[in-house]
Design a protein around this motif. Structure first.
Motif, PDB file in Angstrom:
ATOM      1  N   LEU A  74     -35.752  56.102 -59.370  1.00  0.00           N
ATOM      2  CA  LEU A  74     -36.271  54.769 -59.058  1.00  0.00           C
ATOM      3  C   LEU A  74     -35.142  53.752 -58.968  1.00  0.00           C
ATOM      4  O   LEU A  74     -35.117  52.912 -58.059  1.00  0.00           O
ATOM      5  CB  LEU A  74     -37.282  54.344 -60.128  1.00  0.00           C
ATOM      6  N   MET A  75     -34.201  53.829 -59.889  1.00  0.00           N
ATOM      7  CA  MET A  75     -33.062  52.913 -59.871  1.00  0.00           C
ATOM      8  C   MET A  75     -32.228  53.121 -58.611  1.00  0.00           C
ATOM      9  O   MET A  75     -31.851  52.157 -57.931  1.00  0.00           O
ATOM     10  CB  MET A  75     -32.202  53.141 -61.114  1.00  0.00           C
ATOM     11  N   SER A  76     -31.949  54.363 -58.297  1.00  0.00           N
ATOM     12  CA  SER A  76     -31.132  54.677 -57.125  1.00  0.00           C
ATOM     13  C   SER A  76     -31.811  54.240 -55.836  1.00  0.00           C
ATOM     14  O   SER A  76     -31.181  53.631 -54.957  1.00  0.00           O
ATOM     15  CB  SER A  76     -30.841  56.174 -57.087  1.00  0.00           C
ATOM     16  N   THR A  77     -33.112  54.514 -55.740  1.00  0.00           N
ATOM     17  CA  THR A  77     -33.848  54.156 -54.525  1.00  0.00           C
ATOM     18  C   THR A  77     -33.844  52.649 -54.300  1.00  0.00           C
ATOM     19  O   THR A  77     -33.589  52.168 -53.188  1.00  0.00           O
ATOM     20  CB  THR A  77     -35.294  54.668 -54.616  1.00  0.00           C
ATOM     21  N   TYR A  78     -34.128  51.899 -55.358  1.00  0.00           N
ATOM     22  CA  TYR A  78     -34.184  50.445 -55.206  1.00  0.00           C
ATOM     23  C   TYR A  78     -32.796  49.861 -54.948  1.00  0.00           C
ATOM     24  O   TYR A  78     -32.639  48.931 -54.142  1.00  0.00           O
ATOM     25  CB  TYR A  78     -34.804  49.806 -56.448  1.00  0.00           C
ATOM     26  N   ALA A  79     -31.784  50.406 -55.620  1.00  0.00           N
ATOM     27  CA  ALA A  79     -30.423  49.909 -55.409  1.00  0.00           C
ATOM     28  C   ALA A  79     -29.983  50.142 -53.966  1.00  0.00           C
ATOM     29  O   ALA A  79     -29.406  49.246 -53.325  1.00  0.00           O
ATOM     30  CB  ALA A  79     -29.465  50.596 -56.374  1.00  0.00           C
ATOM     31  N   LYS A  80     -30.253  51.325 -53.439  1.00  0.00           N
ATOM     32  CA  LYS A  80     -29.886  51.620 -52.053  1.00  0.00           C
ATOM     33  C   LYS A  80     -30.611  50.692 -51.083  1.00  0.00           C
ATOM     34  O   LYS A  80     -30.033  50.233 -50.094  1.00  0.00           O
ATOM     35  CB  LYS A  80     -30.211  53.076 -51.729  1.00  0.00           C
ATOM     36  N   LEU A  81     -31.881  50.421 -51.381  1.00  0.00           N
ATOM     37  CA  LEU A  81     -32.654  49.523 -50.533  1.00  0.00           C
ATOM     38  C   LEU A  81     -32.043  48.128 -50.510  1.00  0.00           C
ATOM     39  O   LEU A  81     -31.890  47.514 -49.439  1.00  0.00           O
ATOM     40  CB  LEU A  81     -34.104  49.452 -51.027  1.00  0.00           C
ATOM     41  N   GLN A  82     -31.673  47.617 -51.672  1.00  0.00           N
ATOM     42  CA  GLN A  82     -31.102  46.280 -51.750  1.00  0.00           C
ATOM     43  C   GLN A  82     -29.743  46.198 -51.053  1.00  0.00           C
ATOM     44  O   GLN A  82     -29.437  45.216 -50.370  1.00  0.00           O
ATOM     45  CB  GLN A  82     -30.979  45.854 -53.209  1.00  0.00           C
ATOM     46  N   VAL A  83     -28.923  47.233 -51.227  1.00  0.00           N
ATOM     47  CA  VAL A  83     -27.625  47.251 -50.544  1.00  0.00           C
ATOM     48  C   VAL A  83     -27.814  47.279 -49.033  1.00  0.00           C
ATOM     49  O   VAL A  83     -27.156  46.544 -48.275  1.00  0.00           O
ATOM     50  CB  VAL A  83     -26.787  48.456 -51.018  1.00  0.00           C
ATOM     51  N   LYS A  84     -28.728  48.122 -48.573  1.00  0.00           N
ATOM     52  CA  LYS A  84     -28.995  48.234 -47.134  1.00  0.00           C
ATOM     53  C   LYS A  84     -29.483  46.913 -46.561  1.00  0.00           C
ATOM     54  O   LYS A  84     -29.033  46.470 -45.492  1.00  0.00           O
ATOM     55  CB  LYS A  84     -30.031  49.337 -46.892  1.00  0.00           C
ATOM     56  N   GLN A  85     -30.407  46.265 -47.273  1.00  0.00           N
ATOM     57  CA  GLN A  85     -30.935  44.992 -46.793  1.00  0.00           C
ATOM     58  C   GLN A  85     -29.861  43.904 -46.787  1.00  0.00           C
ATOM     59  O   GLN A  85     -29.804  43.070 -45.875  1.00  0.00           O
ATOM     60  CB  GLN A  85     -32.127  44.570 -47.655  1.00  0.00           C
ATOM     61  N   THR A  86     -29.008  43.916 -47.800  1.00  0.00           N
ATOM     62  CA  THR A  86     -27.928  42.930 -47.852  1.00  0.00           C
ATOM     63  C   THR A  86     -26.988  43.082 -46.663  1.00  0.00           C
ATOM     64  O   THR A  86     -26.639  42.099 -45.992  1.00  0.00           O
ATOM     65  CB  THR A  86     -27.133  43.080 -49.164  1.00  0.00           C
ATOM     66  N   ARG A  87     -26.582  44.318 -46.398  1.00  0.00           N
ATOM     67  CA  ARG A  87     -25.670  44.540 -45.261  1.00  0.00           C
ATOM     68  C   ARG A  87     -26.341  44.189 -43.926  1.00  0.00           C
ATOM     69  O   ARG A  87     -25.693  43.659 -43.024  1.00  0.00           O
ATOM     70  CB  ARG A  87     -25.199  45.996 -45.274  1.00  0.00           C
ATOM     71  N   LYS A  88     -27.609  44.465 -43.838  1.00  0.00           N
ATOM     72  CA  LYS A  88     -28.333  44.136 -42.603  1.00  0.00           C
ATOM     73  C   LYS A  88     -28.386  42.619 -42.395  1.00  0.00           C
ATOM     74  O   LYS A  88     -28.184  42.120 -41.287  1.00  0.00           O
ATOM     75  CB  LYS A  88     -29.752  44.712 -42.652  1.00  0.00           C
ATOM     76  N   MET A  89     -28.643  41.895 -43.481  1.00  0.00           N
ATOM     77  CA  MET A  89     -28.700  40.422 -43.376  1.00  0.00           C
ATOM     78  C   MET A  89     -27.342  39.826 -43.058  1.00  0.00           C
ATOM     79  O   MET A  89     -27.238  38.865 -42.292  1.00  0.00           O
ATOM     80  CB  MET A  89     -29.255  39.850 -44.689  1.00  0.00           C
ATOM     81  N   ILE A  90     -26.277  40.385 -43.611  1.00  0.00           N
ATOM     82  CA  ILE A  90     -24.927  39.924 -43.313  1.00  0.00           C
ATOM     83  C   ILE A  90     -24.617  40.134 -41.830  1.00  0.00           C
ATOM     84  O   ILE A  90     -24.094  39.262 -41.144  1.00  0.00           O
ATOM     85  CB  ILE A  90     -23.889  40.632 -44.178  1.00  0.00           C
ATOM     86  N   ASN A  91     -24.944  41.317 -41.341  1.00  0.00           N
ATOM     87  CA  ASN A  91     -24.666  41.654 -39.927  1.00  0.00           C
ATOM     88  C   ASN A  91     -25.431  40.740 -38.977  1.00  0.00           C
ATOM     89  O   ASN A  91     -24.946  40.392 -37.897  1.00  0.00           O
ATOM     90  CB  ASN A  91     -25.013  43.115 -39.657  1.00  0.00           C
ATOM     91  N   ARG A  92     -26.634  40.353 -39.379  1.00  0.00           N
ATOM     92  CA  ARG A  92     -27.421  39.434 -38.537  1.00  0.00           C
ATOM     93  C   ARG A  92     -26.726  38.094 -38.396  1.00  0.00           C
ATOM     94  O   ARG A  92     -26.676  37.500 -37.326  1.00  0.00           O
ATOM     95  CB  ARG A  92     -28.808  39.219 -39.134  1.00  0.00           C
ATOM     96  N   LYS A  93     -26.147  37.593 -39.484  1.00  0.00           N
ATOM     97  CA  LYS A  93     -25.467  36.297 -39.459  1.00  0.00           C
ATOM     98  C   LYS A  93     -24.206  36.359 -38.615  1.00  0.00           C
ATOM     99  O   LYS A  93     -23.814  35.378 -37.985  1.00  0.00           O
ATOM    100  CB  LYS A  93     -25.133  35.865 -40.887  1.00  0.00           C
ATOM    101  N   GLU A  94     -23.561  37.524 -38.618  1.00  0.00           N
ATOM    102  CA  GLU A  94     -22.354  37.663 -37.819  1.00  0.00           C
ATOM    103  C   GLU A  94     -22.690  37.737 -36.331  1.00  0.00           C
ATOM    104  O   GLU A  94     -21.921  37.343 -35.486  1.00  0.00           O
ATOM    105  CB  GLU A  94     -21.582  38.914 -38.236  1.00  0.00           C
TER     106      GLU A  94
END
Length: 259
Positions: free
Chosen positions: A239-259
């Protein structure tokens, strides 16, 4: 802990939602115990837990309304007696393949005359009036042999006929291995689903409670709808790994959108 909530839920016709602890951390157990689960199982077979960390997990979850359970590493009387003495109210035992092995499990888990468990509930007895734990333990402790091989499936009816078990618990990855499939948790292959259907049907005939390990909410809900009465939702590490991966993925996606 003086009431087994797992058995109360079963007696009311409900299904138990179970947590799984692989990490040897009382704090992790304390966090998980506050998340709404009905029971929390400490994994001594494949987890990184040991006996001492198991006790610490029990202590950490003790203030919360969850039933402490254990998956023991093997079907032998020493460890089974010790986890029960420490306060486990549910016992999940791996690789039970025959009615004789299921009978041995019951014997190790029950006080005489129903079994051969040695007396000495050093921690379990602390939460009862003197001498009363031994009078109730045989009825209160849930005993679940694991069904995870082709041999166990072939013997399922005879295993379920063993007096003293409360149901069975399917280990899907080993079961899949036994049938020549790759390791995964939520199988959809017809040959495995037919096994699940048979286990549920035979348990229902005997008023027993089938359990199963699942990878998440979708698999757990599907299992309950199939008739399973105890479902485990991954483990705290997953559960920890799944949620952590999700948050990292979403963060990188949001950063890329701003760029």
């Amino acid at each position: 802990m003086s009431v087994n909530n797992v058995k109360q839920i079963w007696n009311s016709g409900g299904a138990v939602v179970n947590a799984w602890l692989s990490i040897p951390s009382g704090f992790a157990a304390e966090v998980i115990a506050q998340c709404g689960f009905d029971s929390v199982t400490v994994d001594l077979q494949h987890g990184v837990q040991d006996y001492r960390s198991m006790v610490e997990c029990f202590q950490a979850m003790g203030a919360h309304p969850v039933t402490p359970m254990v998956r023991v590493p093997w079907n032998e009387p020493g460890i089974i007696g010790r986890v029960l003495d420490a306060g486990a109210y549910g016992l999940i035992c791996p690789m039970v393949n025959t009615p004789r092995e299921a009978g041995n499990l019951v014997s190790y888990a029950k006080y005489p005359p129903a079994g051969a468990r040695s007396n000495g509930p050093i921690r379990a007895g602390m939460y009862h009036a003197a001498g009363t734990y031994q009078k109730k333990a045989n009825d209160d402790v849930a005993v679940l042999p694991m069904i995870e091989t082709k041999t166990a499936v072939e013997n399922i009816e005879q295993i379920l006929d063993v007096a003293g078990i409360d149901g069975v618990y399917i280990g899907p990855t080993d079961l899949g291995f036994s049938y020549g499939l790759g390791p995964k948790v939520d199988y959809t292959e017809p040959e495995i689903l037919r096994i699940y259907e048979k286990v549920v049907k035979e348990c229902n005939r005997r008023k027993l409670n089938p359990g199963i390990h699942c990878s998440g909410a979708e698999g757990a809900a599907r299992a309950i709808n199939m008739g399973f009465k105890l479902v485990t939702i991954s483990d705290e590490a997953g559960l920890m790994s799944t949620y952590a991966k999700l948050q990292v993925k979403q963060t990188r996606k949001m950063i890329n959108r701003k760029e």
